[in-house]
Design a protein around this motif. Structure first.
Motif, PDB file in Angstrom:
ATOM      1  N   ARG A  17      -2.319  -9.977  -4.298  1.00  0.00           N
ATOM      2  CA  ARG A  17      -2.082 -11.194  -5.074  1.00  0.00           C
ATOM      3  C   ARG A  17      -1.988 -12.374  -4.118  1.00  0.00           C
ATOM      4  N   THR A  55       0.863  -1.178   0.000  1.00  0.00           N
ATOM      5  CA  THR A  55       0.000   0.000   0.000  1.00  0.00           C
ATOM      6  C   THR A  55       0.896   1.223   0.000  1.00  0.00           C
ATOM      7  N   LYS A 112      -4.308  -4.416  -8.841  1.00  0.00           N
ATOM      8  CA  LYS A 112      -3.821  -3.122  -8.372  1.00  0.00           C
ATOM      9  C   LYS A 112      -4.959  -2.118  -8.453  1.00  0.00           C
ATOM     10  N   CYS A 172      -3.338  -8.709 -18.725  1.00  0.00           N
ATOM     11  CA  CYS A 172      -3.872  -7.773 -17.731  1.00  0.00           C
ATOM     12  C   CYS A 172      -4.891  -6.852 -18.394  1.00  0.00           C
ATOM     13  N   ASP A 194      -2.644   3.778  -3.243  1.00  0.00           N
ATOM     14  CA  ASP A 194      -2.420   2.711  -4.205  1.00  0.00           C
ATOM     15  C   ASP A 194      -2.221   1.402  -3.452  1.00  0.00           C
ATOM     16  N   GLN A 195      -2.805   0.338  -3.972  1.00  0.00           N
ATOM     17  CA  GLN A 195      -2.726  -0.945  -3.265  1.00  0.00           C
ATOM     18  C   GLN A 195      -2.617  -2.099  -4.262  1.00  0.00           C
ATOM     19  N   VAL A 196      -1.772  -3.074  -3.927  1.00  0.00           N
ATOM     20  CA  VAL A 196      -1.577  -4.267  -4.761  1.00  0.00           C
ATOM     21  C   VAL A 196      -1.924  -5.496  -3.938  1.00  0.00           C
ATOM     22  N   TRP A 242      -3.376 -11.155  -9.865  1.00  0.00           N
ATOM     23  CA  TRP A 242      -2.675  -9.952  -9.416  1.00  0.00           C
ATOM     24  C   TRP A 242      -3.607  -8.776  -9.652  1.00  0.00           C
ATOM     25  N   THR A 251      -6.006   2.037  -7.582  1.00  0.00           N
ATOM     26  CA  THR A 251      -5.464   3.360  -7.290  1.00  0.00           C
ATOM     27  C   THR A 251      -6.584   4.390  -7.308  1.00  0.00           C
TER      28      THR A 251
END
Length: 235
Positions: free
Chosen positions: A117, A75, A128, A196, A113-115, A126, A130
């Motif tokens: 997986r 994050t 993401k 993606c 922003d956060q990822v 995966w 934002t």
């Protein structure tokens, strides 16, 4: 083409089109993009303290992705810089999300922003997400219109990505605008179908960016973006 034109190449044309057009639709390179004020007239401008609240929970991300074990792995509140990793910086915004070079020409004031997986190295999903805050609603919408043009210009091309540890080739597909959300799919060559979907949208003074990757994506990023926009509209 100079790097400075990433996602900003349409600003001059945008100003001219905005002055000449009426109603709630702008046309950029043949793509119709609805102005934010057409679907957010009753949405109050958001504050920086509300940005965290518009992101989706990991349970929501798992549900959209058709996964069960994705976890949040990072994050942040700062833009990234992968411009040196791509063979064509003008297409940086099609490949990566939350990039400093892409957002540098907008008057954004805050972001989160956060990822997420699966924890193992060979993860199958995966994601993401934002959310970016701007001084005005117009600025948020202008950013989406400018990026739509940049994405469109990169459609049909392949871009090499080399971060110093791994290298890959990505085919950039066509831009689709539907339900006020802009999407584009990028597919990695020689990867057994890893691809993606990238999605953009705005509401009030917030723009939303979502990326969903898997071995064959459907409309996961678009669903993420719509869900985030819906949460932002309720703040």
């Amino acid at each position: 083409m100079p790097v400075e034109r990433v996602c900003a190449r349409a600003w001059a044309a945008l100003i001219i089109a905005a002055a000449a057009s009426s109603g709630c639709t702008s046309t950029v390179d043949g793509l119709a993009v609805r102005h934010a004020d057409a679907n957010s007239t009753n949405v109050r401008p958001l504050r920086e303290t509300q940005l965290d609240d518009v992101l989706l929970s990991v349970a929501q991300l798992n549900g959209i992705a058709g996964a069960t074990e994705m976890k949040v792995v990072s994050t942040g509140t700062e833009m990234a810089d992968n411009s040196a990793a791509v063979s064509d910086p003008d297409c940086l915004g099609s490949i990566f999300g939350a990039e400093d070079l892409v957002y540098g020409f907008s008057d954004w004031t805050a972001m989160v922003d956060q990822v997420a997986r699966e924890p193992e190295d060979g993860n199958e999903h995966w994601a993401k997400q934002t959310a970016v805050l701007y001084a005005t609603q117009k600025s948020a919408n202008d950013f989406i219109v400018g990026c739509t043009s940049a994405w469109h210009d990169c459609s049909g091309f392949s871009v090499a990505v080399d971060d110093g540890m791994t290298s890959s080739i990505w085919l950039i597909e066509e831009v689709i605008v539907a339900d006020d959300v802009v999407t584009q799919v990028i597919a990695q060559e020689d990867s057994d179908g890893w691809e993606c979907q990238h999605a953009l949208g705005s509401v009030a003074n917030v723009s939303v960016e979502a990326i969903a990757c898997a071995f064959g994506v459907d409309d996961e990023a678009a669903r993420m973006a719509k869900a985030i926009l819906a949460k932002a509209a309720k703040q």
